[in-house]
Design a protein around this motif. Structure first.
Motif, PDB file in Angstrom:
ATOM      1  N   MET A  14       0.842  -1.186   0.000  1.00 35.86           N
ATOM      2  CA  MET A  14       0.000   0.000   0.000  1.00 35.86           C
ATOM      3  C   MET A  14       0.878   1.237   0.000  1.00 35.86           C
ATOM      4  N   PHE A  15       0.418   2.260  -0.666  1.00 35.07           N
ATOM      5  CA  PHE A  15       1.132   3.524  -0.662  1.00 35.07           C
ATOM      6  C   PHE A  15       0.931   4.223   0.673  1.00 35.07           C
ATOM      7  N   ASN A  16       1.896   4.998   1.073  1.00 33.16           N
ATOM      8  CA  ASN A  16       1.803   5.761   2.307  1.00 33.16           C
ATOM      9  C   ASN A  16       1.315   7.170   1.963  1.00 33.16           C
ATOM     10  N   ILE A  17      -0.008   7.314   1.817  1.00 33.84           N
ATOM     11  CA  ILE A  17      -0.625   8.598   1.480  1.00 33.84           C
ATOM     12  C   ILE A  17      -1.454   9.049   2.670  1.00 33.84           C
ATOM     13  N   ILE A  31     -10.682   6.897   1.693  1.00 33.80           N
ATOM     14  CA  ILE A  31     -11.194   6.941   0.334  1.00 33.80           C
ATOM     15  C   ILE A  31     -10.078   7.163  -0.689  1.00 33.80           C
ATOM     16  N   LEU A  32      -9.047   7.871  -0.312  1.00 34.95           N
ATOM     17  CA  LEU A  32      -7.992   8.257  -1.242  1.00 34.95           C
ATOM     18  C   LEU A  32      -7.181   7.038  -1.687  1.00 34.95           C
ATOM     19  N   GLN A  33      -7.269   6.706  -2.967  1.00 35.24           N
ATOM     20  CA  GLN A  33      -6.527   5.594  -3.555  1.00 35.24           C
ATOM     21  C   GLN A  33      -5.843   6.095  -4.828  1.00 35.24           C
ATOM     22  N   PRO A  34      -4.543   5.921  -4.931  1.00 34.42           N
ATOM     23  CA  PRO A  34      -3.850   6.409  -6.131  1.00 34.42           C
ATOM     24  C   PRO A  34      -4.214   5.606  -7.358  1.00 34.42           C
ATOM     25  N   ARG A  35      -4.273   6.268  -8.509  1.00 35.70           N
ATOM     26  CA  ARG A  35      -4.524   5.604  -9.782  1.00 35.70           C
ATOM     27  C   ARG A  35      -3.239   5.437 -10.580  1.00 35.70           C
ATOM     28  N   CYS A  36      -2.236   6.236 -10.227  1.00 38.85           N
ATOM     29  CA  CYS A  36      -0.952   6.103 -10.913  1.00 38.85           C
ATOM     30  C   CYS A  36       0.159   6.590  -9.996  1.00 38.85           C
ATOM     31  N   ALA A  37       1.358   6.200 -10.352  1.00 34.86           N
ATOM     32  CA  ALA A  37       2.556   6.678  -9.664  1.00 34.86           C
ATOM     33  C   ALA A  37       3.367   7.452 -10.694  1.00 34.86           C
ATOM     34  N   VAL A  38       3.809   8.643 -10.336  1.00 33.49           N
ATOM     35  CA  VAL A  38       4.605   9.469 -11.236  1.00 33.49           C
ATOM     36  C   VAL A  38       6.046   9.451 -10.738  1.00 33.49           C
ATOM     37  N   ILE A  39       6.944   9.039 -11.615  1.00 28.48           N
ATOM     38  CA  ILE A  39       8.366   9.023 -11.303  1.00 28.48           C
ATOM     39  C   ILE A  39       9.027  10.086 -12.164  1.00 28.48           C
ATOM     40  N   VAL A  40       9.706  11.021 -11.521  1.00 32.05           N
ATOM     41  CA  VAL A  40      10.390  12.109 -12.229  1.00 32.05           C
ATOM     42  C   VAL A  40      11.878  11.779 -12.264  1.00 32.05           C
ATOM     43  N   ALA A  41      12.445  11.724 -13.455  1.00 32.98           N
ATOM     44  CA  ALA A  41      13.853  11.388 -13.614  1.00 32.98           C
ATOM     45  C   ALA A  41      14.590  12.534 -14.288  1.00 32.98           C
ATOM     46  N   THR A  42      15.835  12.717 -13.910  1.00 28.47           N
ATOM     47  CA  THR A  42      16.718  13.660 -14.587  1.00 28.47           C
ATOM     48  C   THR A  42      17.913  12.877 -15.108  1.00 28.47           C
ATOM     49  N   VAL A  43      18.584  13.428 -16.086  1.00 25.46           N
ATOM     50  CA  VAL A  43      19.789  12.788 -16.610  1.00 25.46           C
ATOM     51  C   VAL A  43      20.829  12.703 -15.501  1.00 25.46           C
ATOM     52  N   ARG A  44      20.933  13.744 -14.689  1.00 24.55           N
ATOM     53  CA  ARG A  44      21.900  13.729 -13.596  1.00 24.55           C
ATOM     54  C   ARG A  44      21.610  12.597 -12.616  1.00 24.55           C
ATOM     55  N   ALA A  45      20.354  12.401 -12.279  1.00 25.62           N
ATOM     56  CA  ALA A  45      19.992  11.320 -11.352  1.00 25.62           C
ATOM     57  C   ALA A  45      20.291   9.960 -11.966  1.00 25.62           C
ATOM     58  N   LEU A  46      20.000   9.791 -13.258  1.00 28.96           N
ATOM     59  CA  LEU A  46      20.318   8.533 -13.913  1.00 28.96           C
ATOM     60  C   LEU A  46      21.815   8.270 -13.885  1.00 28.96           C
ATOM     61  N   LYS A  47      22.607   9.321 -14.107  1.00 29.78           N
ATOM     62  CA  LYS A  47      24.063   9.171 -14.050  1.00 29.78           C
ATOM     63  C   LYS A  47      24.526   8.820 -12.638  1.00 29.78           C
ATOM     64  N   HIS A  60      12.479   0.907  -9.907  1.00 32.69           N
ATOM     65  CA  HIS A  60      11.449   1.759  -9.309  1.00 32.69           C
ATOM     66  C   HIS A  60      10.096   1.544  -9.996  1.00 32.69           C
ATOM     67  N   ILE A  61      10.121   1.392 -11.311  1.00 32.69           N
ATOM     68  CA  ILE A  61       8.889   1.142 -12.056  1.00 32.69           C
ATOM     69  C   ILE A  61       8.285  -0.192 -11.621  1.00 32.69           C
ATOM     70  N   ALA A  62       9.122  -1.215 -11.510  1.00 32.13           N
ATOM     71  CA  ALA A  62       8.645  -2.534 -11.086  1.00 32.13           C
ATOM     72  C   ALA A  62       8.052  -2.483  -9.683  1.00 32.13           C
ATOM     73  N   ASN A  63       8.695  -1.753  -8.784  1.00 32.41           N
ATOM     74  CA  ASN A  63       8.179  -1.631  -7.417  1.00 32.41           C
ATOM     75  C   ASN A  63       6.819  -0.940  -7.399  1.00 32.41           C
ATOM     76  N   ALA A  64       6.652   0.101  -8.185  1.00 31.28           N
ATOM     77  CA  ALA A  64       5.373   0.811  -8.216  1.00 31.28           C
ATOM     78  C   ALA A  64       4.275  -0.071  -8.812  1.00 31.28           C
ATOM     79  N   ARG A  65       4.618  -0.868  -9.808  1.00 25.69           N
ATOM     80  CA  ARG A  65       3.624  -1.752 -10.444  1.00 25.69           C
ATOM     81  C   ARG A  65       3.126  -2.828  -9.480  1.00 25.69           C
ATOM     82  N   LYS A  66       3.923  -3.176  -8.493  1.00 24.82           N
ATOM     83  CA  LYS A  66       3.501  -4.177  -7.507  1.00 24.82           C
ATOM     84  C   LYS A  66       2.252  -3.733  -6.756  1.00 24.82           C
ATOM     85  N   PHE A  67       2.008  -2.425  -6.726  1.00 24.09           N
ATOM     86  CA  PHE A  67       0.843  -1.889  -6.037  1.00 24.09           C
ATOM     87  C   PHE A  67      -0.377  -1.830  -6.939  1.00 24.09           C
ATOM     88  N   GLY A  68      -0.232  -2.277  -8.183  1.00 21.34           N
ATOM     89  CA  GLY A  68      -1.366  -2.333  -9.094  1.00 21.34           C
ATOM     90  C   GLY A  68      -1.759  -1.004  -9.693  1.00 21.34           C
TER      91      GLY A  68
END
Length: 87
Positions: free
Chosen positions: A1-4, A12-28, A65-73
């Motif tokens: 479960m998400f910690n919201i 009642i609050l249930q997320p419909r999506c997870a948004v991951i923000v990436a930068t080139v610097r973070a990827l590096k 990170h994408i795989a982890n978020a998908r585990k929550f459906g």
């Protein structure tokens, strides 16, 4: 479960999506680039060198990170945050 937390509708609050923000610097950074230290200039790998090998290696971390978020459906949206000094 998400910690919201929401005072108005905590059950009642249930997320419909997870948004991951990436930068080139973070990827590096997550691809094995040198440490970033506050108050010190950025290493050339971040500021002026392309270093696609670091970006590629960092994408493995992003995939995890994408795989982890998908585990929550929920759907996952990945966006790129453009920074002026990122190459």
């Amino acid at each position: 479960m998400f910690n919201i937390r929401c005072r108005a509708s905590p059950d009642i609050l249930q997320p419909r999506c997870a948004v991951i923000v990436a930068t080139v610097r973070a990827l590096k950074m997550h691809g094995g680039g040198p440490s970033v230290v506050a108050g010190r200039p950025l290493a050339p790998e971040y500021a002026s060198e392309e270093r696609l090998d670091l970006v590629t290696a960092g994408c493995a971390n992003l995939a995890r990170h994408i795989a982890n978020a998908r585990k929550f459906g929920v759907r996952v949206v990945v966006t790129h945050l453009h920074c002026q000094d990122a190459i």
